[in-house]
Design a protein around this motif. Structure first.
Motif, PDB file in Angstrom:
ATOM      1  N   ASN A   1     -11.881  -9.428  -2.672  1.00 24.22           N
ATOM      2  CA  ASN A   1     -12.891  -9.111  -1.823  1.00 24.22           C
ATOM      3  C   ASN A   1     -14.326  -8.322  -2.358  1.00 24.22           C
ATOM      4  O   ASN A   1     -15.200  -8.116  -1.983  1.00 24.22           O
ATOM      5  N   HIS A   2     -13.924  -7.768  -3.787  1.00 23.80           N
ATOM      6  CA  HIS A   2     -14.798  -7.051  -4.373  1.00 23.80           C
ATOM      7  C   HIS A   2     -15.368  -7.733  -5.752  1.00 23.80           C
ATOM      8  O   HIS A   2     -16.191  -7.085  -6.498  1.00 23.80           O
ATOM      9  N   ASN A   3     -14.749  -8.769  -6.169  1.00 25.60           N
ATOM     10  CA  ASN A   3     -15.361  -9.160  -7.333  1.00 25.60           C
ATOM     11  C   ASN A   3     -14.956  -8.632  -8.579  1.00 25.60           C
ATOM     12  O   ASN A   3     -15.740  -8.691  -9.618  1.00 25.60           O
ATOM     13  N   VAL A   4     -13.960  -7.859  -8.408  1.00 21.27           N
ATOM     14  CA  VAL A   4     -13.396  -6.942  -9.736  1.00 21.27           C
ATOM     15  C   VAL A   4     -12.508  -7.645 -10.497  1.00 21.27           C
ATOM     16  O   VAL A   4     -11.470  -8.080  -9.972  1.00 21.27           O
ATOM     17  N   SER A   5     -12.649  -7.761 -11.904  1.00 24.96           N
ATOM     18  CA  SER A   5     -11.659  -8.446 -12.675  1.00 24.96           C
ATOM     19  C   SER A   5     -11.418  -7.619 -13.978  1.00 24.96           C
ATOM     20  O   SER A   5     -10.531  -8.165 -14.712  1.00 24.96           O
ATOM     21  N   ASP A   6     -11.770  -6.359 -13.894  1.00 20.22           N
ATOM     22  CA  ASP A   6     -11.431  -5.548 -15.056  1.00 20.22           C
ATOM     23  C   ASP A   6     -10.522  -4.425 -14.640  1.00 20.22           C
ATOM     24  O   ASP A   6     -10.864  -3.576 -14.033  1.00 20.22           O
ATOM     25  N   PHE A   7      -9.244  -4.354 -15.294  1.00 21.39           N
ATOM     26  CA  PHE A   7      -8.242  -3.403 -14.653  1.00 21.39           C
ATOM     27  C   PHE A   7      -7.393  -2.902 -16.061  1.00 21.39           C
ATOM     28  O   PHE A   7      -7.117  -3.660 -16.755  1.00 21.39           O
TER      29      PHE A   7
END
Length: 274
Positions: free
Chosen positions: A169-175
C-alpha cells in the motif's frame, strides 16, 4: 528545512504488542546518544503512550498540546540526559482521535516540529504496534524502518502482515529487523531467516538483519526501576547487543549523509544504502 546536523529519521515498529519495542526504542536512543549523537525520541504510540512510564516521569504537556493548542514543541520536549542532548517528546494516552490521524493533522504536526527536529542528528519514532493508518503513514515517511520481532510464531506472522501492508500500500521495500528476547545468536538467526524467507518468497523483498538483543533478566529489573537497561546494567548481554546495533545505525547515517541534507525530515524517502 534541516540544518547542518542532517537529521536522520528512524521508525521502530512491530506487528504485535509485547515484543519490547518501546524499551528497545528507549535504549537504542540512549545508545546512539552515548555514541556522541544528539537524539530526539518521539513517542508515536498516540493512544497508549508509555515511554514516560519506562522513565518514571509525569509530563505536564504532550503531543496533544502541540496539535490542539498554541504550545511550542520546544516547551513540550523533556531532557533525559542533561548536557548530552537526549530528549523525548511525550505522547498522550487515552486520546482515540490521535490514533487515526488524518493527513492534514499529520502534516500540521510535522510542520510544527520541523525546526525542532532539525536540531538533532537522530529523530527516533516509537510507533504503536499493528497496522493502523497512523503507524503506516509515519513508517512510510521515515528514512529508516526497524521492525522488532521475537522468536514467537505470532510475532513473525504479525510482522509479516505489517511488512506486507507497507510494501503493497505504501511502496516500501526496505526493512531492517531486530530480533528481541533471543536465547542466543542461533535462535536469532533462525528467527530472522524464517521471516526473511517468507518476504523473499511472497513479496520479493529481502530484509536486512540489523542484529539481536538477548533475553536478559537485567532488562526486566531495569523496567521495574524505570531506568534504561543500558544505564542500569551497561555490561549486561542486552546492553552489549543494543550498542552493537547502534554502531550499525550510526554507520548507515554517515554513509548516507548526502541523501539526508536539505530535505524535510519526514517524507517518502528512497531506501538508504545497506
Amino acid at each position: 528545512m534541516i540544518n547542518a546536523n542532517k537529521t536522520m529519521s528512524l521508525a521502530i515498529m512491530s506487528g504485535k504488542g509485547g515484543v519490547g519495542k518501546t524499551n528497545l526504542s528507549l535504549n537504542l536512543s540512549y545508545a546512539l546518544n552515548i555514541g556522541g549523537n544528539s537524539v530526539l525520541l518521539m513517542d508515536c504510540d498516540l493512544g497508549l503512550a508509555n515511554l514516560d512510564v519506562l522513565l518514571g516521569i509525569s509530563p505536564e504537556n504532550n503531543m496533544q498540546d502541540i496539535l490542539l493548542s498554541d504550545a511550542k514543541p520546544s516547551d513540550i520536549v523533556i531532557p533525559i540526559e542533561e548536557g548530552r542532548k537526549f530528549d523525548i517528546l511525550p505522547a498522550a494516552s487515552g486520546v482515540p482521535e490521535l490514533v487515526e490521524m488524518d493527513e492534514d493533522m499529520q502534516e500540521m504536526l510535522f510542520s510544527k516540529l520541523t525546526k525542532l527536529v532539525g536540531r538533532y542528528q537522530f529523530l527516533v519514532l516509537d510507533l504503536g504496534a499493528g497496522i493502523n493508518g497512523t503507524v503506516l503513514s509515519f513508517a512510510a515517511m521515515t528514512q529508516m524502518r526497524i521492525v522488532v520481532i521475537t522468536p514467537e510464531p505470532t510475532s513473525l506472522t504479525d510482522s509479516y502482515a505489517l511488512i506486507k501492508v507497507l510494501h503493497s500500500n505504501h511502496n516500501v521495500s526496505d526493512f531492517n529487523i531486530i530480533v528481541n528476547q533471543a536465547a542466543n545468536s542461533k535462535e536469532a538467526k533462525d528467527t530472522f531467516d524464517r521471516l526473511n524467507m517468507a518476504c523473499e518468497k511472497f513479496l520479493n523483498i529481502r530484509l536486512k538483519n540489523m542484529g539481536f538483543v538477548r533475553y536478559d533478566p537485567s532488562v526486566t529489573e531495569a523496567v521495574r526501576r524505570q531506568i534504561p537497561f543500558l544505564k542500569f546494567a551497561p555490561k549486561s548481554d542486552a546492553s552489549r547487543d543494543i550498542l552493537n546495533i547502534a554502531v550499525k545505525i550510526q554507520k548507515t547515517r554517515m554513509e548516507n549523509m548526502g541523501k539526508l541534507g536539505e530535505k524535510p525530515v519526514m517524507k517518502k524517502f528512497p531506501a538508504l544504502a545497506d
